[in-house]
Motif scaffolding. Structure first.
Motif, short mmCIF file in Angstrom:
data_model
loop_
_atom_site.label_atom_id
_atom_site.label_comp_id
_atom_site.label_asym_id
_atom_site.label_seq_id
_atom_site.Cartn_x
_atom_site.Cartn_y
_atom_site.Cartn_z
N SER A 1 0.83 -1.20 0.00
CA SER A 1 0.00 0.00 0.00
C SER A 1 0.87 1.26 0.00
O SER A 1 0.63 2.21 -0.75
N GLU A 2 1.92 1.23 0.83
CA GLU A 2 2.84 2.37 0.91
C GLU A 2 3.56 2.58 -0.43
O GLU A 2 3.59 3.69 -0.96
N LYS A 3 4.10 1.50 -0.99
CA LYS A 3 4.87 1.61 -2.24
C LYS A 3 3.99 2.03 -3.42
O LYS A 3 4.45 2.69 -4.34
N VAL B 1 -4.81 1.30 4.42
CA VAL B 1 -5.34 -0.05 4.20
C VAL B 1 -6.65 -0.10 4.97
O VAL B 1 -6.73 0.37 6.12
N MET B 2 -7.70 -0.65 4.35
CA MET B 2 -9.02 -0.71 4.99
C MET B 2 -9.54 -2.14 5.05
O MET B 2 -9.12 -2.98 4.25
N LYS C 1 -5.90 1.62 8.63
CA LYS C 1 -4.59 1.95 9.17
C LYS C 1 -3.88 2.78 8.11
O LYS C 1 -3.76 2.35 6.95
N ALA C 2 -3.46 3.97 8.48
CA ALA C 2 -2.79 4.84 7.52
C ALA C 2 -1.45 4.23 7.10
O ALA C 2 -0.77 3.61 7.91
N THR C 3 -1.10 4.42 5.83
CA THR C 3 0.21 3.94 5.39
C THR C 3 1.24 4.99 5.79
O THR C 3 0.93 6.18 5.79
N PRO C 4 2.45 4.55 6.14
CA PRO C 4 3.48 5.51 6.61
C PRO C 4 3.78 6.58 5.57
O PRO C 4 3.71 6.33 4.38
#
Length: 196
Positions: free
Chosen positions: A145-147, A153-154, A193-196
């Motif tokens: 998700s980050e890349k 992500v839900m 959750k938020a991606t970094p």
């Protein structure tokens, strides 16, 4: 400048092998008992019939009763189509004997104008539950998700599925801003959750 969510999701959705391309597999690959787990990655449309029937059988074993008591009800054809959707991708966990033991299916989607990776289903064979396998797949999904430039992500979880709620909370998920309120009368929660 706002993120062009549609463009980002379209770009991510067109990647042939996103986990391999971004080299974002979870660094963890052993269960709490020390067994090494490997992972396969596939588009839903590329699963052969045997693999798909295994996916569906595991879904049914783990979730049919929960769906039957839910407000949505259980509709086998609808669920088969959902799991086979052209936008669905799979992470499949394989044990040291080469047996499939679980899967996570996800999609890149625009949710409330935000690009997100949606964890559609995460199912583990009962004998491998609570051994870290789900966490490994979720970790891969978060890294992906980050890349891919997704914001978060839900996942949607039934309120009466306490093991699943506990699992997501343990992995850093909390109620999303789009989660129905407690007095809505709905029987599910939307977590993120938020991606970094």
């Amino acid at each position: 400048m706002p993120i062009d969510a549609k463009k980002l999701v379209k770009k991510a959705s067109q990647l042939m092998k996103p986990v391999e391309k971004f080299q974002c597999e979870s660094p963890r690959n052993t269960t709490t008992e020390g067994e090494t787990i490997t992972f396969d990655y596939a588009w839903a449309t590329h699963l052969n019939d045997d693999d798909f029937e295994w996916v569906f059988a595991l879904f049914k074993k783990n979730m049919m009763e929960m769906y039957q008591k839910s407000q949505w009800g259980y509709d086998e054809n609808s669920k088969r189509n959902e799991l086979r959707a052209t936008t669905s991708r799979f992470i499949i966990a394989v044990n040291s004997k080469g047996e499939k033991i679980g899967y996570l299916t996800y999609r890149f989607v625009v949710d409330h104008n935000i690009p997100v990776t949606y964890c559609w289903e995460l199912q583990i064979s009962p004998s491998y539950q609570n051994k870290g396998v789900g966490g490994m797949m979720l970790n891969t999904l978060e890294r992906l998700s980050e890349k891919a430039g997704m914001s978060k992500v839900m996942a949607t979880v039934f309120l009466y599925n306490s093991p699943s709620l506990g699992f997501f909370h343990k992995n850093g998920f909390s109620e999303d801003v789009t989660c129905p309120s407690e007095d809505s009368g709905l029987d599910y929660a939307i977590l993120s959750k938020a991606t970094p």
